[in-house]
Motif scaffolding. Structure first.
Motif, PDB file in Angstrom:
ATOM      1  N   UNK A  76       0.805  -1.231   0.000  1.00  0.00           N
ATOM      2  CA  UNK A  76       0.000   0.000   0.000  1.00  0.00           C
ATOM      3  C   UNK A  76       0.837   1.280   0.000  1.00  0.00           C
ATOM      4  N   UNK A  77       1.984   1.271   0.654  1.00  0.00           N
ATOM      5  CA  UNK A  77       2.821   2.475   0.681  1.00  0.00           C
ATOM      6  C   UNK A  77       3.361   2.794  -0.709  1.00  0.00           C
ATOM      7  N   UNK A  78       3.661   1.764  -1.486  1.00  0.00           N
ATOM      8  CA  UNK A  78       4.129   1.975  -2.870  1.00  0.00           C
ATOM      9  C   UNK A  78       2.972   2.436  -3.740  1.00  0.00           C
ATOM     10  N   UNK A  79       1.827   1.819  -3.568  1.00  0.00           N
ATOM     11  CA  UNK A  79       0.630   2.241  -4.316  1.00  0.00           C
ATOM     12  C   UNK A  79       0.338   3.716  -4.053  1.00  0.00           C
ATOM     13  N   UNK A  80       0.460   4.101  -2.802  1.00  0.00           N
ATOM     14  CA  UNK A  80       0.200   5.505  -2.452  1.00  0.00           C
ATOM     15  C   UNK A  80       1.199   6.435  -3.132  1.00  0.00           C
ATOM     16  N   UNK A  81       2.452   6.033  -3.174  1.00  0.00           N
ATOM     17  CA  UNK A  81       3.467   6.880  -3.803  1.00  0.00           C
ATOM     18  C   UNK A  81       3.299   6.953  -5.320  1.00  0.00           C
ATOM     19  N   UNK A 133      10.765   8.280  -2.532  1.00  0.00           N
ATOM     20  CA  UNK A 133      12.096   7.696  -2.679  1.00  0.00           C
ATOM     21  C   UNK A 133      12.129   6.737  -3.878  1.00  0.00           C
ATOM     22  N   UNK A 134      13.142   6.863  -4.712  1.00  0.00           N
ATOM     23  CA  UNK A 134      13.239   6.072  -5.941  1.00  0.00           C
ATOM     24  C   UNK A 134      14.572   5.347  -5.992  1.00  0.00           C
ATOM     25  N   UNK A 214      11.861  -3.059   1.180  1.00  0.00           N
ATOM     26  CA  UNK A 214      11.626  -1.630   1.369  1.00  0.00           C
ATOM     27  C   UNK A 214      10.246  -1.152   0.944  1.00  0.00           C
ATOM     28  N   UNK A 215       9.384  -2.049   0.497  1.00  0.00           N
ATOM     29  CA  UNK A 215       8.057  -1.644   0.054  1.00  0.00           C
ATOM     30  C   UNK A 215       7.246  -0.973   1.144  1.00  0.00           C
ATOM     31  N   UNK A 216       7.405  -1.436   2.373  1.00  0.00           N
ATOM     32  CA  UNK A 216       6.637  -0.848   3.480  1.00  0.00           C
ATOM     33  C   UNK A 216       6.992   0.606   3.716  1.00  0.00           C
TER      34      UNK A 216
END
Length: 529
Positions: A76-81, A133-134, A214-216
């Motif tokens: 979800x944190x990646x989806x949000x970003x 962050x990328x 690191x997805x979280x």
């Protein structure tokens, strides 16, 4: 967890160039745009906002959504970003790295954690904006020998893939299971095996692993070896083929760096491009002025294009071109709404050669930040340090100095015959003066006897020193072993050890790093249990 920081200069492990940059040495000011300080990001945000177009943002988000569609589940944190990246108030903080097997050396982890932490700090300082962050995946790199191995608990694991020489991200994973994954210790976390066992290519496996780790925290990984993304490269390709402008810009920067007393990290070529061949290879483009053609160096072929033919090919099929180390950073900044690039020492050095390349292409030059470096000292080794009377930062000092300190702690008498040597020399000077007055032919004999006596005294000093050390031989052996453990092969731990050497026994290590790191403090971090 105890956290100590010290100056990079005090570790003795970083170049004078980096030490000078962190100290804001004036000689380096012309080679960067803005210094990595929190207050500098306001102007960097505004400059990037003016140059980064809605079309570029749309292209980026579309590509990322395609790439993440390959994962079974997106955090979800990646989806949000990914959603935030659609907004013109969102910017990125980026690091890049090769697709090292099972993350390779520790500094790969440190790069990403630095990127995560700086994104958080920027959000706190500039709450009206968002910062993603990328991780730029170096999927087009073709140096397989640099990424096909890692060291864990002193053992080297190596993948011997065949048919290398092309973009490593496209490599199938044949042989990896038997050669590496099946050989790993049983207590290696499952995500490290599953990422490769469930993937078809090295790029896919690396994305899975970085997402699991690191997805979280919202890390977004980008694979720029993408036909749609390569469309952004067309103007750069045209300029490069026509003018070789990047080569001139780098040569000028190199001359200025050398005049200031610094050695350039990389050297450019007249054409800073590779060509991705139908055979799956990544081969250098070379300009041949004598024949007025651009020679595409492909092993066992004589493929050659005129400048006009190559320009047309660049317009129609930019995906067949690949930037080298000089143009890769420019490609990155074209694709991303990026503010800051976070790299290791060598990367920071070569970014300082590229400011003119960015100016030639009208692209804002990002803030360049040295990634956090760290020394991790586990509970057992921390106990050994304390037993020897040493503090964590002492480990960076030379072994002879540490032995003296430990010897003093243990009460070892310091052996020095310097004073007797001086007395001996004075006595022989008196004898030599006497010989000069009575019989000058004896002066040489006196000098020979002095040399023998001084040598005998030096030999006794060595024997006495060894005798003194022998009383504490066990402590010195422990010291040498500890020094080698914490700085394997005389290098920083982060350049040799894999994160699994810590993560297996300390599953909270990444969280601890995230709490300990302060990217803009520009200091070396020591973490001690």
């Amino acid at each position: 967890m105890s956290v100590t920081t010290l100056r990079y200069a005090d570790t003795g492990a970083f170049s004078p160039f980096l030490v000078d940059y962190l100290a804001r040495h004036q000689a380096l000011t012309p080679f960067y745009h803005r210094f990595p300080a929190l207050e500098e990001f306001a102007a960097q945000i505004e400059e990037k906002r003016q140059h980064y177009t809605p079309a570029a943002r749309q292209r980026l988000v579309a590509a990322l959504r395609r790439q993440y569609a390959g994962l079974p589940q997106v955090h979800p944190a990646v989806q949000a970003n990914l959603g935030l990246l659609e907004k013109d108030t969102t910017f990125t903080v980026t690091t890049g790295h090769q697709l090292n097997l099972l993350t390779g050396p520790l500094y790969f982890i440190y790069k990403i954690v630095t990127t995560l932490k700086l994104s958080q700090q920027l959000k706190a300082a500039y709450p009206q904006y968002d910062f993603v962050p990328v991780y730029w995946m170096a999927t087009e790199d073709h140096d397989f020998a640099e990424i096909n191995h890692f060291t864990l608990f002193g053992k080297r694991y190596e993948w011997n893939a065949t048919d290398t020489g092309g973009p490593v991200g496209r490599l199938p994973l044949a042989g990896l299971q038997a050669e590496v994954l099946d050989q790993l210790p049983a207590d290696v976390p499952a995500v490290f095996r599953d990422a490769y066992a469930q993937a078809g290519t090295l790029a896919e496996a690396t994305r899975r692993l970085t997402h699991d780790l690191f997805g979280q925290y919202g890390l977004v990984s980008l694979d720029a070896d993408d036909p749609e993304l390569k469309q952004a490269l067309v103007p750069v390709l045209e300029k490069e083929i026509r003018e070789q402008a990047s080569h001139r810009a780098v040569q000028q920067a190199n001359a200025r760096l050398e005049a200031a007393g610094y050695k350039p990290q990389v050297y450019s070529r007249p054409l800073n491009l590779f060509f991705l061949t139908d055979a799956g290879k990544r081969e250098r483009l070379e300009y041949d002025a004598a024949q007025d053609c651009v020679q595409i160096t492909v092993r066992n072929t004589g493929r050659c294009h005129s400048q006009q033919e190559l320009l047309e090919l660049a317009r129609q099929h930019p995906e067949q071109f690949s930037p080298n180390v000089v143009l890769r950073p420019l490609y990155q900044e074209l694709l991303l709404p990026n503010l800051c690039y976070i790299g290791g020492g060598a990367e920071v050095a070569y970014w300082f050669q590229l400011k003119g390349v960015f100016e030639e292409n009208g692209v804002p030059f990002p803030i360049v930040l040295l990634r956090n470096s760290a020394q991790y000292i586990g509970k057992a080794n921390a106990g050994k340090l304390r037993k020897l009377g040493l503090a964590a930062p002492d480990i960076f000092r030379p072994l002879p100095e540490l032995k003296k300190q430990v010897g003093a702690t243990l009460g070892q008498e310091e052996v020095s015959l310097q004073e007797p040597q001086q007395q001996l020399a004075a006595a022989f000077r008196h004898v030599a003066d006497l010989a000069q007055r009575l019989d000058p032919t004896l002066v040489r004999a006196v000098a020979a006897e002095q040399q023998k006596a001084a040598g005998a005294l030096a030999g006794l000093e060595k024997r006495l020193s060894k005798a003194a050390e022998a009383k504490h031989e066990t402590a010195y052996s422990q010291l040498a072993a500890l020094k080698d453990k914490l700085m394997p092969n005389g290098h920083l731990q982060e350049r040799e050890d894999n994160v699994l050497s810590i993560l297996i026994n300390n599953p909270h290590f990444i969280d601890q790093l995230l709490e300990a790191f302060d990217p803009l403090a520009l200091e070396f971090t020591v973490l001690e249990e």
